[in-house]
Scaffold this motif. Structure first.
Motif, PDB file in Angstrom:
ATOM      1  N   GLY A 138     -10.318   8.674  -3.412  1.00  0.00           N
ATOM      2  CA  GLY A 138      -9.063   9.530  -3.310  1.00  0.00           C
ATOM      3  C   GLY A 138      -8.495  10.466  -4.463  1.00  0.00           C
ATOM      4  O   GLY A 138      -7.715  10.964  -4.274  1.00  0.00           O
ATOM      5  N   ASP A 190     -11.903  13.300   0.233  1.00  0.00           N
ATOM      6  CA  ASP A 190     -10.512  13.284   0.942  1.00  0.00           C
ATOM      7  C   ASP A 190      -9.692  12.919  -0.290  1.00  0.00           C
ATOM      8  O   ASP A 190      -9.137  11.748  -0.198  1.00  0.00           O
ATOM      9  CB  ASP A 190     -10.784  12.136   1.826  1.00  0.00           C
ATOM     10  N   PHE A 243      -5.851  12.425  -2.165  1.00  0.00           N
ATOM     11  CA  PHE A 243      -4.504  12.506  -1.784  1.00  0.00           C
ATOM     12  C   PHE A 243      -3.742  13.843  -2.402  1.00  0.00           C
ATOM     13  O   PHE A 243      -3.679  13.749  -3.175  1.00  0.00           O
ATOM     14  CB  PHE A 243      -3.865  10.941  -2.071  1.00  0.00           C
ATOM     15  N   GLU A 277       0.067   9.570   5.953  1.00  0.00           N
ATOM     16  CA  GLU A 277      -1.150   8.672   6.801  1.00  0.00           C
ATOM     17  C   GLU A 277      -1.482   7.397   6.473  1.00  0.00           C
ATOM     18  O   GLU A 277      -1.504   7.083   5.059  1.00  0.00           O
ATOM     19  CB  GLU A 277      -2.136   9.847   7.147  1.00  0.00           C
ATOM     20  N   ARG A 333      -4.826   5.642   5.896  1.00  0.00           N
ATOM     21  CA  ARG A 333      -6.354   5.869   5.609  1.00  0.00           C
ATOM     22  C   ARG A 333      -7.211   4.774   5.563  1.00  0.00           C
ATOM     23  O   ARG A 333      -6.737   3.687   4.820  1.00  0.00           O
ATOM     24  CB  ARG A 333      -6.519   6.884   4.374  1.00  0.00           C
ATOM     25  N   TYR A 344     -10.944   3.316   4.414  1.00  0.00           N
ATOM     26  CA  TYR A 344     -12.116   3.242   3.643  1.00  0.00           C
ATOM     27  C   TYR A 344     -13.114   2.272   4.177  1.00  0.00           C
ATOM     28  O   TYR A 344     -12.611   1.121   4.073  1.00  0.00           O
ATOM     29  CB  TYR A 344     -12.109   3.604   2.201  1.00  0.00           C
ATOM     30  N   VAL A 388     -14.245   7.538   4.281  1.00  0.00           N
ATOM     31  CA  VAL A 388     -12.892   7.444   5.166  1.00  0.00           C
ATOM     32  C   VAL A 388     -13.443   7.156   6.589  1.00  0.00           C
ATOM     33  O   VAL A 388     -14.131   8.120   7.242  1.00  0.00           O
ATOM     34  CB  VAL A 388     -12.274   8.730   5.308  1.00  0.00           C
ATOM     35  N   ARG A 412      -8.090   6.830  10.364  1.00  0.00           N
ATOM     36  CA  ARG A 412      -6.590   7.509   9.861  1.00  0.00           C
ATOM     37  C   ARG A 412      -5.803   7.653  11.059  1.00  0.00           C
ATOM     38  O   ARG A 412      -6.423   8.050  12.034  1.00  0.00           O
ATOM     39  CB  ARG A 412      -6.927   8.683   8.877  1.00  0.00           C
ATOM     40  N   TRP A 413      -4.356   7.523  10.813  1.00  0.00           N
ATOM     41  CA  TRP A 413      -3.497   8.020  11.520  1.00  0.00           C
ATOM     42  C   TRP A 413      -2.089   8.111  10.789  1.00  0.00           C
ATOM     43  O   TRP A 413      -1.960   7.855   9.744  1.00  0.00           O
ATOM     44  CB  TRP A 413      -3.218   6.819  12.842  1.00  0.00           C
TER      45      TRP A 413
END
Lengths: 197, 373
Positions: free
Chosen positions: B84, B90, B92, B114, B116, B118, B124, B127-128
């Motif tokens: 991250g 991806d 942050f 979100e 996430r 891994y 990744v 994710r939501w």
């Protein structure tokens, strides 16, 4: 003759306009300053507590004081703004030194008092403004991540003499002194008023 | 004398100027002088002589004095991966506020509003969108995920579908959730406003509290944050930051013990006003703590013996939290919310009488040395 007269009239009019504009501008400035709805204040987000508030103020005892915002304060037993945490610990493991050279930061236990273990107590920290010289050492020590950032420097209106150009504002490297509108709050109007506190 | 014959008087230029602009300008000048006099620096008030070196940053940092070297510790950890970070695929971009490790060692991170996930290799895999004000999360049994957001607990399945949720705390005093864990079918939340840990079932019924059976009836939290973890046996370890201690409790809230004290020099101690700020329990029962002021992570035996220090050079000095989690192999995952990256530290060496099981040398073979900046 008529040409001469026209030029003179032009000069007359110009001079009158300039003169009245100068009077109007000065009167406006005076009215604005006298209205007292704008004051010098420290922006805590920009302030680096660099000690220039103490040394730059025109008053021999600076108009800038530390204040504690209680809702942000952690009421720590080991307040890093109160204790010099790097000083040698005493027999109870508490640092022996204090941060404030003026001993202006005071504390008292609030709530239930545990005499045996001071770790169980909450302490309220207040500033003795008769001692605080605005050096900002406590403010610096309270800044995150060391503390919660509840201590900040403030220009006290009762002491501020409202200089034409604030000497601290000129000196501040972080541009943290601002002219802010505060309706209803009137700064001290003279040096005499500023001397009382 | 016929007035008509009188020649009009020729005013000299000086006369005319005297009449036309001398007075307005004169008044303006006098007025300006008055204004200047009114607002000039008060007489006698002169700037105090500037002290030599009086400038920004002259004051020494509170943490400027280096702590004592940890000396020979039993464990050394090596940095083996970063997730991250700004250079990752991806990153942050705005925030990183929580981390946990679930089944199959999948890493759950909460940031950028979100959740996430891994998978193997740091890719990744899911994710939501997290609920508003989401501040912590935990991976529960069966792949479920619980998120603490303000005073709400939201429960999701492994795919991010919402399974339920409830409000924690009392109606008059809603909880401020700063940590969340699961134990069996229970959900435990740290209520930093009430300064206790609350136990709930999945329907939101409160089963009990932890932290009230002490002299003060609650944790002391000057930093207004409470973190905890619970092991497989139901022993809850929680930060008591005001006392500079790690505390142990039964799941029913009976105190089991505590260790730690304030100290700036001895690395075994906790620095500053309020530490440790974060905590996690390793699969082998050892305790991992994170501190602010000197941003560092430490590993302790359950009795408080210091085993390892992961030094401040690994984290941003402005960290107020370093969120912690451990995977099944004992690797330490430390989420730096300032740099918004998850650092994974593996055990690289250990001495003493510990069993060799669980030694995971880093892939690149580089040994992490404990040093102080």
């Amino acid at each position: 003759m008529s040409e001469k007269s026209t030029r003179r009239q032009f000069i007359d009019r110009s001079c009158r306009i300039i003169g009245f504009a100068a009077i109007g501008g000065a009167a406006g400035l005076l009215t604005h300053r006298v209205s007292g709805n704008a004051v010098y204040q420290v922006d805590p987000a920009k302030c680096t507590a660099c000690d220039l508030c103490r040394t730059s103020c025109v008053l021999s005892f600076s108009a800038v004081k530390a204040v504690n915002q209680f809702d942000k304060c952690g009421y720590c037993m080991l307040c890093p703004a109160y204790f010099d945490v790097n000083s040698a610990p005493n027999e109870r493991g508490i640092p022996s030194g204090k941060v404030c050279p003026q001993d202006a930061l005071k504390r008292r236990v609030v709530g239930k008092v545990d005499e045996e273990d001071p770790n169980n107590n909450y302490y309220e920290y207040t500033i003795d403004e008769t001692r605080c010289d605005g050096c900002g050492k406590c403010v610096k020590a309270c800044k995150p991540p060391m503390g919660n950032g509840s201590l900040r420097l403030e220009i006290r209106y009762a002491r501020c003499v409202e200089c034409n150009e604030c000497a601290i504002m000129i000196a501040c490297p972080a541009l943290a002194i601002l002219r802010v509108p505060v309706p209803g709050i009137s700064p001290a109007r003279s040096a005499e008023e500023g001397k009382h506190a | 004398m016929n007035p008509k014959n009188v020649e009009p008087r020729q005013f000299s230029l000086r006369d005319r100027l005297d009449k036309s602009w001398f007075w307005p300008v004169g008044i303006a000048g006098a007025f300006s002088a008055f204004v200047t006099a009114a607002f000039r620096t008060p007489p006698g008030a002169r700037p105090a002589p500037r002290e030599p070196g009086a400038a920004a940053g002259r004051l020494g940092s509170q943490s400027g004095k280096p702590a004592q070297s940890p000396g020979k510790l039993e464990r050394k950890y090596a940095l083996t991966a970063v997730l991250g970070g700004t250079s990752s695929a991806d990153p942050f971009r705005r925030s990183l506020v929580g981390i946990d490790v679930g089944t199959d060692d999948r890493i759950f991170a909460l940031g950028d509003e979100e959740v996430r996930i891994y998978g193997a290799g740091g890719k990744v895999v899911g994710r939501w969108q997290a609920p508003a004000k989401a501040g912590c999360l935990t991976a529960g049994p069966g792949g479920s995920v619980c998120v603490g957001a303000g005073n709400f607990v939201e429960i999701y399945d492994a795919g991010g579908a919402r399974l339920g949720g409830f409000a924690a705390g009392d109606a008059k005093a809603p909880a401020r959730i700063t940590a969340i864990k699961t134990y069996g079918k229970e959900i435990l939340v740290a209520d930093a406003d009430a300064r206790i840990i609350r136990r709930y079932d999945r329907s939101g019924r409160q089963l009990g509290v932890i932290g009230t059976q002490s002299k003060t009836g609650s944790f002391i939290l000057p930093n207004k944050s409470l973190d905890f973890d619970v092991d497989a046996k139901g022993v809850v370890r929680a930060t008591d930051t005001g006392r500079h201690q790690v505390t142990a409790w039964t799941i029913d809230g009976a105190p089991l013990g505590r260790f730690g004290k304030f100290g700036m020099a001895n690395p075994e101690d906790f620095v500053g006003c309020c530490n440790p700020v974060n905590l996690a329990i390793a699969p082998d029962g050892r305790i991992v703590t994170a501190e602010k002021m000197i941003s560092r992570v430490k590993v302790y035996e359950p009795d408080g013996k210091l085993l390892a220090v992961i030094g401040p050079e690994n984290f941003d000095p402005e960290c107020i939290h370093i969120h912690l989690a451990l995977d099944s192999k004992g690797r330490i995952l430390a989420a730096d919310p300032v740099r918004r990256e998850i650092k994974i530290f593996s055990l690289a060496a250990k001495t003493g009488n510990e069993s060799p099981g669980g030694l995971h040398p880093p892939a690149d073979g580089q040994l992490y040395e404990v040093t102080r900046g």
